[in-house]
Design an enzyme around this catalytic site. Sequence first.
Site, short mmCIF file in Angstrom:
data_model
loop_
_atom_site.label_atom_id
_atom_site.label_comp_id
_atom_site.label_asym_id
_atom_site.label_seq_id
_atom_site.Cartn_x
_atom_site.Cartn_y
_atom_site.Cartn_z
N PRO A 85 0.85 -1.18 -0.45
CA PRO A 85 0.38 0.10 -0.44
C PRO A 85 1.17 1.34 -0.18
CG PRO A 85 0.06 -1.01 2.25
CD PRO A 85 -0.18 -2.27 1.02
N ASN A 86 0.30 2.05 -0.91
CA ASN A 86 1.04 3.54 -1.02
C ASN A 86 2.39 3.29 -1.94
OD1 ASN A 86 -1.48 5.19 0.74
ND2 ASN A 86 -0.49 4.17 1.97
N ARG A 126 5.13 12.06 -3.55
CA ARG A 126 5.47 12.85 -2.41
C ARG A 126 6.27 12.47 -0.88
NH1 ARG A 126 -0.78 11.83 -1.65
NH2 ARG A 126 -0.80 12.43 -3.93
N TYR A 165 11.66 8.64 1.08
CA TYR A 165 11.36 7.56 0.11
C TYR A 165 11.98 7.41 -0.46
CZ TYR A 165 7.89 6.12 3.49
OH TYR A 165 6.88 5.35 4.45
N ASN A 194 7.70 -5.67 -0.69
CA ASN A 194 7.48 -4.47 0.04
C ASN A 194 6.39 -4.13 0.39
OD1 ASN A 194 7.80 -2.04 1.23
ND2 ASN A 194 9.18 -0.76 -0.09
N ALA A 228 3.20 -0.86 5.00
CA ALA A 228 2.76 -0.86 6.08
C ALA A 228 2.40 -2.13 6.70
CB ALA A 228 1.46 -0.01 6.36
N HIS A 245 3.59 -4.69 8.89
CA HIS A 245 3.87 -5.01 10.05
C HIS A 245 2.56 -4.71 11.13
CE1 HIS A 245 7.19 -1.62 9.35
NE2 HIS A 245 6.57 -1.09 8.43
N ASP A 299 1.03 -15.88 6.58
CA ASP A 299 0.47 -16.96 7.01
C ASP A 299 0.13 -17.42 4.61
OD1 ASP A 299 -0.29 -17.45 9.19
OD2 ASP A 299 -1.92 -16.68 9.30
N GLU A 333 12.34 -9.99 2.35
CA GLU A 333 11.35 -8.48 2.69
C GLU A 333 12.56 -7.46 3.07
OE1 GLU A 333 10.71 -8.98 6.84
OE2 GLU A 333 9.91 -6.66 6.99
N HIS A 383 12.84 -3.34 2.03
CA HIS A 383 12.51 -1.46 2.47
C HIS A 383 13.23 -0.20 1.76
CE1 HIS A 383 9.31 -3.31 4.86
NE2 HIS A 383 10.21 -4.24 5.20
N SER A 422 12.92 2.54 2.66
CA SER A 422 13.60 3.30 4.24
C SER A 422 14.49 2.54 4.88
CB SER A 422 12.71 3.57 5.19
OG SER A 422 12.06 3.30 5.38
N ARG A 478 12.88 4.19 12.69
CA ARG A 478 11.99 5.16 12.20
C ARG A 478 11.18 4.81 13.67
NH1 ARG A 478 9.65 5.04 6.58
NH2 ARG A 478 7.85 6.88 7.55
N ARG A 519 7.62 0.89 13.15
CA ARG A 519 7.60 -0.91 12.04
C ARG A 519 8.90 -0.80 12.15
NH1 ARG A 519 5.46 3.92 8.18
NH2 ARG A 519 5.01 5.49 9.42
O1 CA2 Z 1 10.72 2.44 3.90
C1 CA2 Z 1 9.76 1.41 3.07
O2 CA2 Z 1 10.03 0.53 1.86
C2 CA2 Z 1 8.23 0.95 3.74
O3 CA2 Z 1 8.27 -0.57 3.31
C3 CA2 Z 1 7.18 2.11 3.39
C4 CA2 Z 1 6.08 2.19 4.23
C5 CA2 Z 1 6.05 2.23 5.22
O4 CA2 Z 1 4.40 2.09 6.01
C6 CA2 Z 1 7.35 0.99 5.97
O5 CA2 Z 1 7.08 1.32 7.03
C7 CA2 Z 1 8.25 1.51 5.74
C8 CA2 Z 1 4.97 3.35 3.27
C9 CA2 Z 1 5.10 3.43 1.95
C10 CA2 Z 1 4.66 4.89 1.69
O6 CA2 Z 1 5.02 5.17 0.41
C11 CA2 Z 1 4.82 6.55 0.01
C12 CA2 Z 1 5.49 6.75 -0.85
C13 CA2 Z 1 5.15 8.30 -1.22
C14 CA2 Z 1 4.90 9.42 -0.58
C15 CA2 Z 1 3.61 8.44 0.16
C16 CA2 Z 1 3.26 7.05 1.04
#
Ligand code: CA2
Length: 147
Positions: free
Chosen positions: A13-14, A21, A26, A77, A80, A83, A90, A101, A103, A105, A110, A114
Amino acid sequence: MSDNRPILVVNGPNLNLLGTRQPEIYGSTTLADIENLCRGTAADLGRKVECFQSNHEGAIIDRIHAARGTVAGLVMNAGAYTHTSVAIRDAVLAAELPLIEVHLSNVHAREPFRHVSYLADIAVAVISGLGPDGYVAAIRHLVARET
Ligand code: CA2
């Protein structure tokens, strides 16, 4: 023995918002850039990747189920969901796929929530904080460990 099946790259997601953004966290690379990087990395190794992104937990689970027996490994990846999701954990166990896995970041630098991963202990490895290079390292490692 080497495996000719593709490697599945899943983004959760996201991550479709990458490059639009929060570049301070990121980076400025888009999801399309990362998927192309993965394709190029696999091609250099004589392999292919299948790329999938979804903002929906069930869709990610369905894609992992469909991958059972048809892909050589999984680079994920889960965003969220990493977590929170016992269900994705599963699904990975049910699919019996080697998982790396990833990520972008460094999640350990953080917020404490996370630092928890429902995937880390069932993964071959966890790569966190290398940005898009993490996907490259994950694909290379999945291919290297086959031999
Ligand atoms: O660091 C990572 O790759 C994460 O998996 C990214 C997730 C975050 O919830 C994990 O804790 C770490 C969030 C991705 C959100 O991506 C965005 C990208 C641009 C703008 C807003 C969110």
